[in-house]
Structure formats: C-alpha cells, structure tokens
Write an enzyme that holds these catalytic residues in place. Structure first.
Site, PDB file in Angstrom:
ATOM      1  N   TYR A 107       7.717 -10.156   5.346  1.00 29.16           N
ATOM      2  CA  TYR A 107       7.597  -8.739   5.671  1.00 29.16           C
ATOM      3  C   TYR A 107       8.325  -8.459   6.981  1.00 29.16           C
ATOM      4  O   TYR A 107       8.338  -9.295   7.894  1.00 29.16           O
ATOM      5  CB  TYR A 107       6.124  -8.338   5.836  1.00 29.16           C
TER       6      TYR A 107
ATOM      7  N   ASP B 119       0.820  -1.213   0.000  1.00 28.00           N
ATOM      8  CA  ASP B 119       0.000   0.000   0.000  1.00 28.00           C
ATOM      9  C   ASP B 119       0.850   1.257   0.000  1.00 28.00           C
ATOM     10  O   ASP B 119       2.080   1.203   0.111  1.00 28.00           O
ATOM     11  CB  ASP B 119      -0.918  -0.008   1.225  1.00 28.00           C
TER      12      ASP B 119
END
Length: 296
Positions: A124, A61
């Site tokens: 991540y 994002d």
C-alpha cells in the site's frame, strides 16, 4: 465442441472515490456500489454458462484506490473454448467503459488457485501533500492525496517511528475498534515501511512546487484499517503531535482503544499498489493433444 471451465486471475485498478469499497454491497443498497459489483456485471455480459463470483484478494474501503488489486473467478462458455487472456481483458474493459475501473491483466490459472490465500504480499502507498491550503493542490491530485495544510514534516522522526513498526508485532492497537473481523490474528510482519519523497501527477505543468511524500507499507496481510492508522500515526509524528516513543507505547499496548482518537488517515490518500504471487502458482498446465481436439 465441448465447453470447458476456466479459472482466471485478473489484476485491476480503480479510483475509489465513487465506490463503496471493492467488495459487493447488499442488493438493498441503492447508492454507491462496490467495484466487485461492476466487475461481475461486466463479466456477466460475456454470457457465461456458470454463475460468476469474484474472489477479491485484498479488501479496500470506500474512497480507497488501487493501482493493482486482484481477484479470481471461474468462467464457462457454452460450446466454445475458453477466452484467451488478452481477449478476456479487453472484453471486460469494453463493458466497463463508464466506470473508473480497468482490468490491466488476465491470467488463466489452475482450478485450485485462490487469489487471496496464495498472495505472497500486498503493498500500500499513502500520499501526503504539504500545501498550505487545499486550493494550492492540483485538481488532478485533490482526491488522490491527503493535504496536510502544512509546509513541513519532521521526516527523520517519521523514519524513526517507521522503524519501530517494521518487523513482526501484535498490531491490535492499529485495528479499527469496529472491526468485523475481531478474531483475526493481530500478529503481522511488516516487511517494508518507508517514508520517501513523492510527486504530484501534474507537477511539471502546475507551475507551483508542492512537496509530496509517500508512505509505503508491505506485508503478507493487514488488519482492518491498519494501514490508515499506521499512516496517520506516522504523519502525527511528523507534525510533532506524537513522539516515536509514544507510538511505541501505543504499539505495545496491544489494545485498539489505545490508539489516539482522530489520528487515522483519510481514505482518499491510500492506494493498493501491488499484490504479489509466486510465478509457479500462476502457471497453467498445458493441454494435452486430446484436450485441444475437444475444444475444436
């Protein structure tokens, strides 16, 4: 001389601060573009014969960074042999000079390869800093971590909570309420969730000790904003705002509205660090002698 269609997998990194995310944005959006917009524009400057579309493996994002994301695309040159992997990488980077985007590696892959569906895992990393206020954080880290404005975390409780999230669960409670993929399977397997010490990018030169912690998450796939919600929940446990037992109740609820409001971690501390593939999937079959002659 005959032209030949080639499919490439590229690995690329970016600082997400000035981009709307990794994927393309609608043409009418005049402000921030996506990382994909700039990559495709750079590839188009190589004058391909075909229409080029990138297929990005992992969505990030606005404000989220990547040390290694990946994408595949097809490229056909007019009356020329396919680019070598090194030349393609350097040529794309030449046209990305003004962007905070860099291609680190290019691999020619079979024409049926897909960067998203053949990814075996994604990792991540979420960075948090324990500075008493934002002015204590080195400028080089200020947009690349979450400054908690506190000096300590209950790491043992965070690790207890991480163990609860590890493994295979229905993570519906950690899916964003406004998810545009409401029918995606919420059952995910977290292969790794760990909490470990980190460091500042300039710690040796800042002359001030700021504790950094890193939260690492590895899975084949994630739900929309799942990592930021898990990171925010673990930090809430570390700050005493949520207990490991309360976190388990949120998980067991299997309802995105059960996730406490305001706990999701901000985008700028999150990095996609690795997209893993099997070596055999990346092997491009060698050309026959006749195929090599056609390219001369």
């Amino acid at each position: 001389m005959h032209s030949s269609l080639a499919r490439y997998l590229i690995f690329f990194q970016y600082i997400g601060t000035k981009y709307s995310g990794v994927v393309k944005v609608p043409p009418q959006q005049l402000k921030k573009k996506g990382v994909q917009d700039h990559l495709e524009a750079a590839i188009l400057r190589l004058r391909p014969e075909n229409h080029v579309s990138l297929y990005v493996s992992s969505r990030t994002d606005a404000g989220v960074h990547a040390l290694s994301n990946s994408a595949h695309f097809d490229l056909q040159r007019k009356n020329k042999a396919p680019f070598t992997e090194e030349i393609l990488r350097d040529a794309i980077n030449f046209h990305l000079r003004e962007q905070s985007i860099r291609v680190t590696r290019a691999v020619r892959v079979p024409l049926d390869f897909h960067s998203r569906f053949q990814a075996q895992s994604r990792t991540y990393l979420y960075r948090v800093a324990l500075g008493p206020d934002k002015t204590q954080i080195p400028l080089s880290d200020s947009e690349l971590c979450w400054n908690l404005c506190t000096t300590e975390l209950d790491i043992d409780s965070m690790r207890e909570a991480a163990a609860i999230l590890k493994g295979t669960h229905d993570f519906s409670s950690f899916r964003a309420i406004n998810s545009d993929l409401p029918f995606k399977n919420p059952v995910k397997t977290m292969d790794q969730i760990c909490v470990q010490p980190g460091s500042s990018f300039t710690s040796n030169h800042f002359h001030r000790h700021i504790p950094f912690w890193e939260l690492t998450f590895t899975s084949k796939s994630f739900l929309y904003k799942q990592v930021r919600r898990m990171a925010g929940a673990l930090v809430a446990v570390g700050r005493g705002r949520l207990s490991p037992l309360s976190l388990k109740k949120v998980l067991d609820a299997r309802d995105s509205t059960a996730f406490p409001q305001g706990l999701s971690a901000p985008a700028h501390g999150l990095f996609l660090t690795n997209v893993e593939y099997r070596d055999e999937d990346l092997k491009f079959p060698k050309m026959t002698t006749s195929e090599e002659q056609n390219l001369r």
